[in-house]
Write a protein that holds these residues in place. Structure first.
Motif, PDB file in Angstrom:
ATOM      1  N   UNK A 185      10.819  -3.822  14.897  1.00 43.42           N
ATOM      2  CA  UNK A 185       9.520  -3.271  15.290  1.00 43.42           C
ATOM      3  C   UNK A 185       9.046  -2.151  14.371  1.00 43.42           C
ATOM      4  N   UNK A 186       9.880  -1.146  14.045  1.00 46.80           N
ATOM      5  CA  UNK A 186       9.370  -0.065  13.193  1.00 46.80           C
ATOM      6  C   UNK A 186       8.860  -0.534  11.825  1.00 46.80           C
ATOM      7  N   UNK A 187       9.579  -1.484  11.194  1.00 48.62           N
ATOM      8  CA  UNK A 187       9.133  -1.916   9.864  1.00 48.62           C
ATOM      9  C   UNK A 187       7.886  -2.781   9.970  1.00 48.62           C
ATOM     10  N   UNK A 188       7.742  -3.547  11.068  1.00 50.95           N
ATOM     11  CA  UNK A 188       6.527  -4.346  11.229  1.00 50.95           C
ATOM     12  C   UNK A 188       5.328  -3.463  11.551  1.00 50.95           C
ATOM     13  N   UNK A 189       5.538  -2.407  12.304  1.00 54.68           N
ATOM     14  CA  UNK A 189       4.437  -1.469  12.556  1.00 54.68           C
ATOM     15  C   UNK A 189       3.905  -0.926  11.237  1.00 54.68           C
ATOM     16  N   UNK A 233       7.716 -12.123  23.141  1.00 53.34           N
ATOM     17  CA  UNK A 233       7.043 -13.362  23.514  1.00 53.34           C
ATOM     18  C   UNK A 233       7.447 -14.537  22.654  1.00 53.34           C
ATOM     19  N   UNK A 234       7.868 -14.274  21.436  1.00 51.23           N
ATOM     20  CA  UNK A 234       8.322 -15.342  20.541  1.00 51.23           C
ATOM     21  C   UNK A 234       9.834 -15.554  20.616  1.00 51.23           C
ATOM     22  N   UNK A 235      10.508 -14.902  21.564  1.00 49.06           N
ATOM     23  CA  UNK A 235      11.920 -15.160  21.793  1.00 49.06           C
ATOM     24  C   UNK A 235      12.882 -14.245  21.072  1.00 49.06           C
ATOM     25  N   UNK A 236      12.388 -13.179  20.439  1.00 50.59           N
ATOM     26  CA  UNK A 236      13.294 -12.243  19.764  1.00 50.59           C
ATOM     27  C   UNK A 236      14.163 -11.533  20.789  1.00 50.59           C
ATOM     28  N   UNK A 237      15.425 -11.280  20.436  1.00 50.66           N
ATOM     29  CA  UNK A 237      16.337 -10.580  21.319  1.00 50.66           C
ATOM     30  C   UNK A 237      16.073  -9.073  21.264  1.00 50.66           C
ATOM     31  N   UNK A 238      16.505  -8.341  22.291  1.00 51.43           N
ATOM     32  CA  UNK A 238      16.245  -6.897  22.312  1.00 51.43           C
ATOM     33  C   UNK A 238      16.719  -6.170  21.064  1.00 51.43           C
ATOM     34  N   UNK A 297       8.839 -16.293  13.403  1.00 53.05           N
ATOM     35  CA  UNK A 297       8.355 -15.191  14.228  1.00 53.05           C
ATOM     36  C   UNK A 297       7.542 -14.208  13.408  1.00 53.05           C
ATOM     37  N   UNK A 298       8.019 -13.898  12.213  1.00 50.10           N
ATOM     38  CA  UNK A 298       7.276 -12.977  11.337  1.00 50.10           C
ATOM     39  C   UNK A 298       5.910 -13.565  10.995  1.00 50.10           C
ATOM     40  N   UNK A 299       5.876 -14.860  10.674  1.00 53.40           N
ATOM     41  CA  UNK A 299       4.598 -15.494  10.332  1.00 53.40           C
ATOM     42  C   UNK A 299       3.621 -15.423  11.504  1.00 53.40           C
ATOM     43  N   UNK A 300       4.098 -15.708  12.695  1.00 51.96           N
ATOM     44  CA  UNK A 300       3.209 -15.730  13.857  1.00 51.96           C
ATOM     45  C   UNK A 300       2.638 -14.338  14.143  1.00 51.96           C
ATOM     46  N   UNK A 315       2.224 -11.938  11.997  1.00 52.41           N
ATOM     47  CA  UNK A 315       1.312 -11.552  10.914  1.00 52.41           C
ATOM     48  C   UNK A 315       0.000 -12.334  10.963  1.00 52.41           C
ATOM     49  N   UNK A 316       0.043 -13.573  11.426  1.00 52.80           N
ATOM     50  CA  UNK A 316      -1.175 -14.384  11.486  1.00 52.80           C
ATOM     51  C   UNK A 316      -2.099 -13.919  12.616  1.00 52.80           C
ATOM     52  N   UNK A 317      -1.514 -13.611  13.752  1.00 51.06           N
ATOM     53  CA  UNK A 317      -2.295 -13.122  14.885  1.00 51.06           C
ATOM     54  C   UNK A 317      -1.650 -11.835  15.407  1.00 51.06           C
ATOM     55  N   UNK A 318      -1.819 -10.726  14.694  1.00 57.95           N
ATOM     56  CA  UNK A 318      -1.191  -9.477  15.115  1.00 57.95           C
ATOM     57  C   UNK A 318      -1.919  -8.881  16.319  1.00 57.95           C
ATOM     58  N   UNK A 319      -1.277  -7.986  17.050  1.00 55.18           N
ATOM     59  CA  UNK A 319      -1.976  -7.276  18.125  1.00 55.18           C
ATOM     60  C   UNK A 319      -3.181  -6.522  17.563  1.00 55.18           C
ATOM     61  N   UNK A 320      -4.201  -6.363  18.399  1.00 54.32           N
ATOM     62  CA  UNK A 320      -5.397  -5.649  17.937  1.00 54.32           C
ATOM     63  C   UNK A 320      -5.049  -4.258  17.449  1.00 54.32           C
TER      64      UNK A 320
END
Length: 431
Positions: free
Chosen positions: A419-423, A407-412, A384-387, A389-394
């Motif tokens: 989310x905060x660390x990926x942002x 969308x990749x199946x992560x649980x709430x 999920x992290x790879x996906x 990072x490869x195609x991040x939101x605009x």
């Protein structure tokens, strides 16, 4: 003593046919060593192998109370496929049952009787496929292995968990035996019965520990995802997973692997034996690399020695010859079609910016997992992290990244935490 251990100390357990200690931690002797669990508390149950005995078990477990501990034993490495050869259950008010799926191949009636109960399994994803085959599908479950991971236990095998949480030592010497053996030896049956003896106690202790850590709702979401997941689709081109396949470079050689693998699979299925007992992966790869011209040349290769009969050698050589005779248009293509990002090792050349995003995201997720005291892959899957990072939101906003993770199946709970660390990781630095 941890909260999990205190929960265990409140539970009346029996070892070696005796009662629990009068005080202190329930499963630890005066020297602090775990106490061997030697016998089921109500004695050894008989093996259920006919419909009349099964009907009695169904009635008893339907009338039982609380969650039901479930386990299954397979004959991996001995038989073809992953069918169950013994099913063990335990429930308050019903005791322990050992069911032989060879004599009772349809357990859908038992599954229906337990439909409203919570099933306790250890490493549920390993047992659910073989249980599904015989009609047993839970609607709710508690996975004690996954609970241990989320709670931060360093060792999450059943024996290690029972010892560290409950203070009892399980004998694990029969885990890799041939469970298709009939009749099953008494020591094996005792081992199997003890595997469900303490699952309810372990579940209760882990639930309290997860609640103490604020992770119980996370665990419930994970368990619900396992229970509601559909059966996985058949693996595409399973022959590509032959051990040593990385040595095979040419398409003609790959065709030999495919022909030998398929021939071996047909024979193994017909004989109901593990494919590795028919022909080893090493032998398949050796034949693919050598492209032997005849049976004599094949015999000289590792895995095709003099112990192999002439008829067997001829059938393997025939598979090699079929591959050698294929037109180029029918040869397999190298590699498997990618359904996601390329391997991370190629990112630096293909997309340096994506490689930088992945490096930052991995570091951030790893640090968060360490803070939460759980394995990184349970916090969020590496794929999920790879996906992301490869195609991040605009625009890497919290809402956009949360939507991508969902969308990749992560649980709430995973989305809330990650989310905060990926942002931060995906937001370009401003110079």
């Amino acid at each position: 003593m941890t909260d999990a251990q205190e929960t265990a100390a409140e539970t009346a357990l029996r070892t070696s046919g005796g009662g629990p200690p009068d005080d202190g931690f329930a499963g630890v002797d005066v020297d602090g060593a775990p106490i061997p669990l030697l016998e089921p508390r109500e004695g050894m149950p008989p093996v259920v192998a006919d419909e009349d005995a099964l009907a009695e078990v169904v009635a008893a477990f339907a009338a039982g109370r609380g969650p039901v501990a479930v386990d299954a034993e397979r004959a991996s490495g001995y038989r073809y496929g992953q069918r169950a050869y013994l099913v063990q259950l335990r429930r308050e008010g019903a005791g322990t049952a050992l069911i032989d799926p060879v004599g009772c191949p349809d357990l859908s009636g038992l599954g229906e009787a337990l439909a409203g109960a919570e099933w306790i399994l250890h490493a549920a994803t390993q047992d659910l496929p073989c249980l599904r085959e015989i009609g047993m599908v839970p609607t709710r479950l508690f996975d004690t292995e996954l609970a241990g991971r989320l709670a931060g236990f360093p060792r999450v095998g059943l024996g290690a968990m029972v010892e560290s949480v409950l203070g009892y030592a399980l004998e694990k010497g029969h885990s890799a035996v041939d469970w298709s053996t009939r009749p099953l030896p008494e020591p094996w049956l005792r081992y199997a019965a003890l595997d469900v003896e303490l699952l309810v106690d372990l579940r209760d202790a882990l639930e309290k520990e997860l609640d103490r850590q604020g992770k119980l709702e996370w665990a419930h979401q994970e368990f619900d995802a396992i229970a509601s997941a559909p059966p996985p689709p058949p693996r595409k081109d399973p022959w590509r997973r032959t051990s040593g396949m990385h040595k095979v470079r040419r398409r003609r050689q790959m065709a030999v692997v495919r022909e030998l693998w398929n021939a071996r699979d047909r024979i193994a299925q017909r004989r109901d034996v593990s494919p590795g007992k028919v022909l080893s992966d090493t032998a398949i790869v050796e034949a693919a690399l050598a492209l032997p011209a005849n049976v004599h040349a094949l015999t000289a290769l590792a895995g095709f020695g003099p112990r192999m009969g002439r008829r067997q050698l001829e059938q393997w050589q025939a598979a090699v010859d079929r591959a050698k005779a294929l037109p180029d248009s029918e040869l397999p293509q190298p590699g498997q079609p990618l359904t996601g990002p390329p391997p991370p090792r190629a990112w630096a050349d293909k997309d340096p910016a994506a490689a930088a995003r992945l490096s930052a995201a991995r570091a951030a997720v790893s640090a968060l997992a360490e803070t939460l005291n759980m394995p990184q892959e349970n916090l969020i899957t590496p794929d999920t992290v790879r996906r992301v990072c490869w195609e991040p939101p605009k625009e890497p906003t919290a809402e956009a990244i949360a939507d991508a993770l969902a969308g990749y199946g992560a649980r709430p709970w995973q989305i809330d935490q990650v989310t905060p660390v990926l942002v931060a990781a995906l937001t370009p630095a401003r110079g």
